[in-house]
Design a protein around this motif. Structure first.
Motif, PDB file in Angstrom:
ATOM      1  N   ASP A 481      10.250  29.773  24.335  1.00 33.58           N
ATOM      2  CA  ASP A 481      10.255  29.921  22.878  1.00 33.58           C
ATOM      3  C   ASP A 481       9.115  30.811  22.405  1.00 33.58           C
ATOM      4  OD1 ASP A 481      12.403  28.217  22.914  1.00 33.58           O
ATOM      5  OD2 ASP A 481      11.310  26.474  22.096  1.00 33.58           O
ATOM      6  N   SER A 482       7.991  30.806  23.139  1.00 40.56           N
ATOM      7  CA  SER A 482       6.827  31.579  22.728  1.00 40.56           C
ATOM      8  C   SER A 482       7.126  33.077  22.705  1.00 40.56           C
ATOM      9  CB  SER A 482       5.663  31.313  23.677  1.00 40.56           C
ATOM     10  OG  SER A 482       6.042  31.608  25.021  1.00 40.56           O
ATOM     11  N   ALA A 483       7.967  33.551  23.620  1.00 40.98           N
ATOM     12  CA  ALA A 483       8.311  34.972  23.635  1.00 40.98           C
ATOM     13  C   ALA A 483       9.169  35.326  22.430  1.00 40.98           C
ATOM     14  CB  ALA A 483       9.045  35.324  24.921  1.00 40.98           C
ATOM     15  N   PHE A 484      10.112  34.432  22.057  1.00 40.45           N
ATOM     16  CA  PHE A 484      10.959  34.672  20.884  1.00 40.45           C
ATOM     17  C   PHE A 484      10.115  34.660  19.609  1.00 40.45           C
ATOM     18  CE2 PHE A 484      13.814  33.366  17.495  1.00 40.45           C
ATOM     19  CZ  PHE A 484      14.841  34.281  17.647  1.00 40.45           C
ATOM     20  N   ASN A 485       9.178  33.731  19.510  1.00 41.25           N
ATOM     21  CA  ASN A 485       8.289  33.695  18.348  1.00 41.25           C
ATOM     22  C   ASN A 485       7.419  34.960  18.260  1.00 41.25           C
ATOM     23  OD1 ASN A 485       9.147  31.207  17.316  1.00 41.25           O
ATOM     24  ND2 ASN A 485       7.679  30.042  18.572  1.00 41.25           N
ATOM     25  N   TYR A 486       7.078  35.529  19.405  1.00 41.79           N
ATOM     26  CA  TYR A 486       6.263  36.746  19.388  1.00 41.79           C
ATOM     27  C   TYR A 486       7.025  37.903  18.755  1.00 41.79           C
ATOM     28  CZ  TYR A 486       3.590  40.779  21.058  1.00 41.79           C
ATOM     29  OH  TYR A 486       2.878  41.953  21.119  1.00 41.79           O
ATOM     30  N   GLU A 499      20.567  30.948  17.161  1.00 42.68           N
ATOM     31  CA  GLU A 499      19.633  32.024  16.797  1.00 42.68           C
ATOM     32  C   GLU A 499      18.945  32.593  18.027  1.00 42.68           C
ATOM     33  OE1 GLU A 499      15.588  32.635  14.053  1.00 42.68           O
ATOM     34  OE2 GLU A 499      16.449  30.651  14.306  1.00 42.68           O
ATOM     35  N   ILE A 500      18.501  31.760  18.880  1.00 42.85           N
ATOM     36  CA  ILE A 500      17.697  32.216  19.999  1.00 42.85           C
ATOM     37  C   ILE A 500      18.520  32.902  21.078  1.00 42.85           C
ATOM     38  CG2 ILE A 500      17.754  30.158  21.449  1.00 42.85           C
ATOM     39  CD1 ILE A 500      14.700  30.493  21.750  1.00 42.85           C
ATOM     40  N   ARG A 501      19.820  32.525  21.164  1.00 39.88           N
ATOM     41  CA  ARG A 501      20.640  33.116  22.211  1.00 39.88           C
ATOM     42  C   ARG A 501      21.385  34.353  21.740  1.00 39.88           C
ATOM     43  NH1 ARG A 501      20.645  30.183  26.752  1.00 39.88           N
ATOM     44  NH2 ARG A 501      20.146  27.938  26.634  1.00 39.88           N
ATOM     45  N   SER A 502      21.275  34.689  20.499  1.00 45.83           N
ATOM     46  CA  SER A 502      22.022  35.836  19.981  1.00 45.83           C
ATOM     47  C   SER A 502      21.154  37.057  19.731  1.00 45.83           C
ATOM     48  CB  SER A 502      22.732  35.463  18.678  1.00 45.83           C
ATOM     49  OG  SER A 502      21.808  35.059  17.677  1.00 45.83           O
ATOM     50  N   ASN A 503      19.827  36.917  19.811  1.00 42.97           N
ATOM     51  CA  ASN A 503      18.914  38.038  19.524  1.00 42.97           C
ATOM     52  C   ASN A 503      18.687  38.856  20.797  1.00 42.97           C
ATOM     53  OD1 ASN A 503      16.687  39.693  18.899  1.00 42.97           O
ATOM     54  ND2 ASN A 503      15.978  38.236  17.347  1.00 42.97           N
ATOM     55  N   ASP A 505      16.595  41.303  21.435  1.00 46.87           N
ATOM     56  CA  ASP A 505      15.280  41.958  21.581  1.00 46.87           C
ATOM     57  C   ASP A 505      14.768  41.802  23.016  1.00 46.87           C
ATOM     58  OD1 ASP A 505      12.870  42.899  19.519  1.00 46.87           O
ATOM     59  OD2 ASP A 505      12.100  41.931  21.332  1.00 46.87           O
ATOM     60  N   PRO A 506      14.179  42.853  23.560  1.00 50.86           N
ATOM     61  CA  PRO A 506      13.684  42.786  24.943  1.00 50.86           C
ATOM     62  C   PRO A 506      12.717  41.626  25.185  1.00 50.86           C
ATOM     63  CG  PRO A 506      13.682  45.051  24.197  1.00 50.86           C
ATOM     64  CD  PRO A 506      14.003  44.219  22.991  1.00 50.86           C
ATOM     65  N   TYR A 507      12.055  41.133  24.133  1.00 49.94           N
ATOM     66  CA  TYR A 507      11.098  40.033  24.304  1.00 49.94           C
ATOM     67  C   TYR A 507      11.777  38.662  24.264  1.00 49.94           C
ATOM     68  CZ  TYR A 507       6.968  43.059  24.029  1.00 49.94           C
ATOM     69  OH  TYR A 507       5.996  44.002  24.290  1.00 49.94           O
ATOM     70  N   ASN A 508      13.105  38.644  24.047  1.00 56.06           N
ATOM     71  CA  ASN A 508      13.824  37.377  23.992  1.00 56.06           C
ATOM     72  C   ASN A 508      14.216  36.988  25.403  1.00 56.06           C
ATOM     73  OD1 ASN A 508      15.359  35.133  23.428  1.00 56.06           O
ATOM     74  ND2 ASN A 508      16.865  36.173  22.132  1.00 56.06           N
ATOM     75  N   THR A 509      13.486  36.003  25.992  1.00 59.82           N
ATOM     76  CA  THR A 509      13.725  35.592  27.373  1.00 59.82           C
ATOM     77  C   THR A 509      14.925  34.660  27.496  1.00 59.82           C
ATOM     78  OG1 THR A 509      12.140  33.792  27.096  1.00 59.82           O
ATOM     79  CG2 THR A 509      11.330  35.861  28.036  1.00 59.82           C
TER      80      THR A 509
END
Length: 573
Positions: A481-486, A499-503, A505-509
């Motif tokens: 979660d910390s990478a997504f928050n970044y 939300e977290i699985r649809s983004n 962004d390269p930083y979304n682990t």
């Protein structure tokens, strides 16, 4: 020995003495052939012309009865009889024979044997034994030759029956008594003359020395002047000695109290007592370097003074200066906590330097390549901030004149120093990472996800286990979660699954496998060392139900049970 080289008694007058034959020894010269003491001379010739004088101290027949009487008349010549003398046995003296002294030999018999006893001696104790009236401290000296009698008579002190040899005589010199030897007035003339006569041993005559009208204060004034000169000289010596002692051994100059005002002082790295003291003295904080060094030595925490900028006061005591410097609250520092992101640090710098918001971030973006990043740092297009991970958590001294680029360079320089202490290259090879850059990225994730220091090594193991190629549980996805928050520049705990699985962004682990493009925070020393030395217990999952404690599990079933409980507590789908 006497001044004539003889023993302590008197010797018969020697014919070779230049004063031999001078008148006055007996009041008149005896006639030729006549004994001067009244006895008939057995020989008509001069007894001294052919015969050698005999030793009056050798064993002799009884004394001439007229000898004692003759001596008792000696006061007429200035040598009074000593009424306190006591008979003393006389030691054996060397013999005067044949023109010289010959110890131990008796002279040849002469017509004078019957009169060889000391003509000045007293009554006989026994045959051949006489009392020596000149061999004791109380006795008067022996008779002097005729040529010296007048001087002796003038110098002989007046007999004083009250005289005590144990009592020191009173000082009479005018310099010490303050009395002038001149007369003060006519009424004192007679008294002064009598006093002078008494002091001179009886010399007669009222010798008035004149000078009437001169005051006695002249000698007193002279004494005062001499005393003042001596006192002034002594005072100068004392002052010089005291100044030298103060300089060598006295306390160093120092202010008192806590001072006033505000002074910003920057202490460079590696500065020790003397250098710190010099800086403080130049800034007007302390009065002397020695005072500061002494105060630092006396303070138990004195050696803990670190490099930094301190807010102190002007003209404060050295002890108070040391006390403030060992207190972290007195330092004008920019403190960067562990795990802070760069965006937060930029805002802190702007606030500390009273700059417009966004000023430091703009400089970091435009001058990133000039701030001292290492060669292994990557500036990929997907990296949101190339300085992320290089603003090392520490306390940085700043002043009002500090510029943003200056403080950023200090942070990057400190990060390089710390990273050079670690084997980042070896760790990358060990865990199949692409160089130090990815090791730093792992450390940033460990720092962001771990809640306590005990979590760091377990968290590092979780990262390495999920990155394994044979990881089929998460398929090499970290799902932090910390990478997504970044990437969203937020700090949320409650993130929906959709939300977290649809983004993308390269930083979304959750969306991409493997590590994000770069670090997501600035890790501290413990997170870095945990990254180099993770646990090996097989930890694969972790979750915090209350945000205070992290629960680590090894299987997906264990993790799912805890995850369900977490959703229920927070009302998540």
């Amino acid at each position: 020995m006497t001044e004539y080289g003889r023993g302590p008694g008197s010797e018969p007058w020697h014919p070779e003495d230049p004063l031999y034959g001078e008148q006055g020894w007996g009041g008149q010269q005896s006639a030729h052939g006549q004994n001067q003491y009244g006895g008939q001379q057995p020989y008509p010739q001069d007894p001294y012309a052919q015969q050698q004088p005999q030793d009056p101290y050798a064993q002799q027949p009884p004394q001439d009865p007229y000898a004692q009487q003759h001596y008792q008349q000696q006061p007429a010549y200035g040598v009074p009889q000593d009424p306190y003398a006591h008979p003393q046995p006389q030691p054996q003296q060397p013999q005067y024979n044949n023109g010289g002294w010959d110890a131990g030999q008796q002279p040849a018999s002469t017509p004078y044997e019957a009169q060889q006893a000391d003509p000045y001696g007293g009554p006989q104790v026994g045959y051949g034994e006489t009392h020596d009236y000149y061999g004791t401290p109380e006795a008067y000296p022996p008779p002097q030759p005729p040529g010296r009698r007048e001087a002796v008579a003038e110098q002989a002190p007046t007999q004083n029956p009250d005289w005590d040899p144990e009592v020191q005589p009173e000082e009479t010199h005018p310099f010490f008594t303050g009395a002038d030897d001149r007369d003060d007035n006519d009424n004192d003339d007679e008294h002064d003359d009598d006093s002078r006569e008494s002091r001179r041993g009886g010399r007669g005559g009222n010798e008035r020395r004149g000078g009437k009208g001169k005051k006695k204060s002249r000698n007193g004034l002279a004494c005062l002047v001499v005393s003042l000169v001596l006192a002034g000289g002594l005072g100068g010596v004392v002052y010089v000695g005291y100044t030298y002692w103060q300089k060598q051994f006295g306390a160093a100059p120092d202010y008192s109290g806590t001072g006033s005002g505000s002074v910003e002082v920057e202490i460079p790295k590696g500065a020790l007592g003397n250098k710190i003291g010099n800086i403080l003295k130049e800034k007007g904080v302390v009065k002397s370097v020695d005072a500061f060094v002494a105060a630092q030595t006396e303070n138990p925490k004195g050696n803990s003074i670190q490099a930094g900028v301190y807010l102190l006061h002007e003209k404060m005591s050295a002890a108070e200066a040391v006390k403030m410097m060992v207190d972290p609250n007195s330092q004008n520092l920019l403190v960067i906590p562990e795990g802070y992101r760069n965006v937060t640090i930029y805002e802190m710098v702007d606030k500390k330097l009273d700059l417009k918001k966004g000023t430091t971030k703009g400089i970091a973006t435009s001058e990133a390549s000039d701030l001292g990043l290492p060669d292994w740092a990557i500036n990929d297009k997907d990296i949101k901030d190339p300085l992320e991970g290089f603003l090392y958590p520490a306390a940085y001294p700043v002043t009002k004149e500090t510029k943003p680029e200056t403080i950023l360079k200090k942070m990057v320089s400190r990060a390089n120093e710390e990273y050079d202490k670690l084997d980042l290259e070896g760790t990358a090879k060990k865990y199949k990472l692409d160089g130090p850059w990815q090791v730093l990225t792992v450390a940033s994730l460990v720092q962001a996800e771990g809640l306590t220091h005990d979590d760091f090594r377990k968290m590092a193991e979780v990262v390495y286990n999920r990155l394994e190629p044979d990881n089929t549980v998460t398929n090499r996805k970290l799902e932090f979660d910390s990478a997504f928050n970044y990437l969203t520049n937020q700090s949320k705990i409650k993130i929906s699954t959709s939300e977290i699985r649809s983004n993308p962004d390269p930083y979304n682990t959750y969306y991409h496998a493997g590590l994000p493009p770069g670090p997501i925070s600035n890790p501290g020393e413990e997170a870095l060392r945990a990254t180099l030395n993770p646990t090996g217990d097989g930890w694969m999952f972790f979750i915090s139900l209350d945000g205070k404690k992290t629960d680590f599990t090894k299987t997906a079933a264990e993790h799912e049970r805890l995850n369900k409980k977490f959703r229920e507590q927070h009302g998540l789908d």
